[in-house]
Design a protein around this motif. Structure first.
Motif, short mmCIF file in Angstrom:
data_model
loop_
_atom_site.label_atom_id
_atom_site.label_comp_id
_atom_site.label_asym_id
_atom_site.label_seq_id
_atom_site.Cartn_x
_atom_site.Cartn_y
_atom_site.Cartn_z
N ARG A 63 1.74 -9.23 -5.51
CA ARG A 63 0.77 -8.15 -5.43
C ARG A 63 1.09 -7.41 -3.94
O ARG A 63 1.21 -6.26 -3.97
CB ARG A 63 -0.59 -8.77 -5.33
CG ARG A 63 -1.67 -7.77 -5.23
CD ARG A 63 -3.15 -8.66 -4.93
NE ARG A 63 -3.23 -9.75 -5.51
CZ ARG A 63 -3.41 -10.91 -5.30
NH1 ARG A 63 -3.12 -11.45 -4.15
NH2 ARG A 63 -3.63 -11.98 -6.25
N ARG A 64 1.57 -7.96 -2.86
CA ARG A 64 1.88 -7.42 -1.42
C ARG A 64 2.99 -6.69 -1.56
O ARG A 64 2.91 -5.49 -1.34
CB ARG A 64 2.22 -8.70 -0.46
CG ARG A 64 0.93 -8.97 0.12
CD ARG A 64 1.16 -10.04 1.34
NE ARG A 64 0.93 -11.43 0.91
CZ ARG A 64 1.75 -12.36 0.66
NH1 ARG A 64 3.14 -12.23 0.98
NH2 ARG A 64 1.27 -13.75 0.19
N LEU A 66 4.05 -4.94 -4.52
CA LEU A 66 3.58 -3.65 -4.85
C LEU A 66 2.77 -2.81 -4.16
O LEU A 66 3.03 -1.67 -4.31
CB LEU A 66 2.74 -4.04 -6.43
CG LEU A 66 3.45 -4.94 -7.56
CD1 LEU A 66 2.66 -5.29 -8.68
CD2 LEU A 66 4.71 -3.87 -8.03
N ARG A 67 1.87 -3.42 -3.37
CA ARG A 67 1.02 -2.70 -2.41
C ARG A 67 2.05 -1.75 -1.41
O ARG A 67 1.88 -0.76 -1.10
CB ARG A 67 -0.01 -3.32 -2.04
CG ARG A 67 -1.10 -3.59 -2.88
CD ARG A 67 -2.26 -4.50 -2.16
NE ARG A 67 -3.14 -4.77 -2.96
CZ ARG A 67 -4.24 -5.60 -2.74
NH1 ARG A 67 -3.97 -6.34 -1.47
NH2 ARG A 67 -5.14 -5.84 -3.61
N ALA A 68 2.89 -2.58 -0.78
CA ALA A 68 3.78 -2.08 0.16
C ALA A 68 4.49 -0.78 -0.74
O ALA A 68 5.09 0.08 0.37
CB ALA A 68 4.72 -3.29 0.72
N GLU A 69 4.84 -1.00 -1.69
CA GLU A 69 5.78 0.25 -2.51
C GLU A 69 4.94 1.27 -3.08
O GLU A 69 5.38 2.08 -3.46
CB GLU A 69 6.76 -0.83 -3.49
CG GLU A 69 7.73 -1.58 -2.91
CD GLU A 69 8.91 -0.67 -2.01
OE1 GLU A 69 9.30 0.23 -2.57
OE2 GLU A 69 9.29 -1.14 -0.94
N ARG A 70 3.66 0.95 -3.02
CA ARG A 70 2.82 1.80 -3.55
C ARG A 70 2.91 2.12 -4.97
O ARG A 70 2.98 3.04 -5.68
CB ARG A 70 2.74 3.26 -2.82
CG ARG A 70 2.16 2.87 -1.52
CD ARG A 70 2.17 4.20 -0.70
NE ARG A 70 1.65 4.04 0.68
CZ ARG A 70 1.45 4.89 1.51
NH1 ARG A 70 1.59 6.27 1.02
NH2 ARG A 70 1.21 4.46 2.80
N VAL A 72 1.52 1.28 -8.62
CA VAL A 72 0.16 1.16 -9.17
C VAL A 72 0.53 0.61 -10.63
O VAL A 72 1.21 1.37 -11.67
CB VAL A 72 -0.57 2.61 -9.11
CG1 VAL A 72 -1.94 2.12 -9.94
CG2 VAL A 72 -0.65 2.84 -7.96
#
Length: 90
Positions: A63-64, A66-70, A72
């Motif tokens: 999750r972290r 994916l969020r860091a790489e933006r 979705v």
């Protein structure tokens, strides 16, 4: 009193702490997995990452990343139950 020179625009390379679990290769594979299976859960993505790379990470790490790489993911469509249209039973 010692002040640090802040003119250097690059962040320090070693801030200490634990090393990152995912490197750039793993991020690329993660991007492929999410593009192939956009509605997969984090647990399913973790299983596929382990199958492809042999790397076992928890879903919070994914999750972290994916969020860091933006990156979705698509949310799974909710199924509508047939009893939901009837309204309250009273």
């Amino acid at each position: 009193m010692v002040t640090k020179d802040r003119s250097n625009s690059q962040p320090p390379t070693n801030l200490g702490g634990r090393p990152l679990a995912l490197n750039s290769e793993h991020i690329a594979v993660l991007h492929e997995i999410v593009s192939d299976h956009a509605q997969a859960s984090l647990v399913e993505i973790a299983g596929e990452l382990e199958r492809r790379c042999g790397l076992h990470v928890c879903d919070a790490t994914i999750r972290r990343a994916l969020r860091a790489e933006r990156i979705v993911r698509l949310k799974a469509k909710r199924r509508v139950s047939p009893t939901a249209d009837k309204g309250p039973k009273r």
